[in-house]
Design a protein around this motif. Structure first.
Motif, mmCIF file in Angstrom:
data_model
loop_
_atom_site.group_PDB
_atom_site.id
_atom_site.type_symbol
_atom_site.label_atom_id
_atom_site.label_comp_id
_atom_site.label_asym_id
_atom_site.label_seq_id
_atom_site.Cartn_x
_atom_site.Cartn_y
_atom_site.Cartn_z
ATOM 1 N N GLU A 118 0.826 -1.200 0.000
ATOM 2 C CA GLU A 118 0.000 0.000 0.000
ATOM 3 C C GLU A 118 0.870 1.263 0.000
ATOM 4 O OE1 GLU A 118 -4.058 1.617 2.044
ATOM 5 O OE2 GLU A 118 -2.897 0.131 3.132
ATOM 6 N N PRO B 20 -3.805 4.697 -5.008
ATOM 7 C CA PRO B 20 -5.184 4.280 -5.295
ATOM 8 C C PRO B 20 -5.505 4.449 -6.778
ATOM 9 C CG PRO B 20 -5.114 5.863 -3.489
ATOM 10 C CD PRO B 20 -3.737 5.810 -4.080
ATOM 11 N N PRO C 105 -8.807 4.768 -8.700
ATOM 12 C CA PRO C 105 -10.272 4.828 -8.595
ATOM 13 C C PRO C 105 -10.998 4.181 -9.771
ATOM 14 C CG PRO C 105 -9.337 7.008 -8.971
ATOM 15 C CD PRO C 105 -8.188 6.054 -8.800
ATOM 16 N N THR D 122 -12.529 -4.569 -6.523
ATOM 17 C CA THR D 122 -12.512 -4.695 -5.071
ATOM 18 C C THR D 122 -12.892 -6.098 -4.617
ATOM 19 O OG1 THR D 122 -13.057 -2.365 -4.846
ATOM 20 C CG2 THR D 122 -13.423 -3.734 -2.928
ATOM 21 N N TRP E 153 -8.494 -6.027 -2.566
ATOM 22 C CA TRP E 153 -8.180 -4.598 -2.555
ATOM 23 C C TRP E 153 -6.881 -4.291 -3.304
ATOM 24 C CZ3 TRP E 153 -3.613 -2.871 -0.731
ATOM 25 C CH2 TRP E 153 -2.906 -3.716 0.124
ATOM 26 N N THR F 201 -6.967 -2.836 -6.707
ATOM 27 C CA THR F 201 -7.435 -1.457 -6.877
ATOM 28 C C THR F 201 -6.307 -0.451 -6.685
ATOM 29 O OG1 THR F 201 -8.063 -1.124 -4.549
ATOM 30 C CG2 THR F 201 -9.722 -2.120 -6.030
ATOM 31 N N ARG F 202 -5.084 -0.924 -6.684
ATOM 32 C CA ARG F 202 -3.913 -0.061 -6.514
ATOM 33 C C ARG F 202 -3.161 -0.001 -7.854
ATOM 34 N NH1 ARG F 202 -4.152 2.760 -2.043
ATOM 35 N NH2 ARG F 202 -1.904 2.934 -2.062
#
Length: 95
Positions: free
Chosen positions: A70, A75, A77, A83, A87, A90-91
């Motif tokens: 992370e 991020p 979007p 998702t 998660w 989504t990066r």
């Protein structure tokens, strides 16, 4: 899973995190078609099937991996539909 699948997935993160720079580079992959996000999928799957002691141990490693992943990604979007896959999908990484 196949023999050494967890070790192989962990080695993909080790390789990615050894790369220089603040952000993970999207153009550098461990092997064509084998992204670290795929490795994270493998580790998530392993967590579902490990006995309690091994699950706790891997969970501690995953917490550190997730934190570093992370920190070294941003991020994305536009990938919010991913998702449900995890998660980590989504990066985005730097190009």
């Amino acid at each position: 899973m196949w023999p050494n699948a967890v070790a192989h997935a962990l080695s993909r993160f080790e390789w990615a995190f050894e790369q220089p720079g603040r952000y993970l580079n999207a153009s550098e992959v461990y092997s064509p078609g084998l992204e670290v996000e795929d490795a994270r999928d493998d580790l998530e799957w392993a967590m579902l099937h490990l006995p309690p002691g091994a699950k706790r141990d891997l969970g501690r490693l995953l917490a550190r991996i997730d934190e570093e992943f992370e920190r070294r990604t941003l991020p994305e979007p536009n990938n919010i539909e991913w998702t449900m896959a995890g998660w980590w999908w989504t990066r985005m990484r730097e190009r």
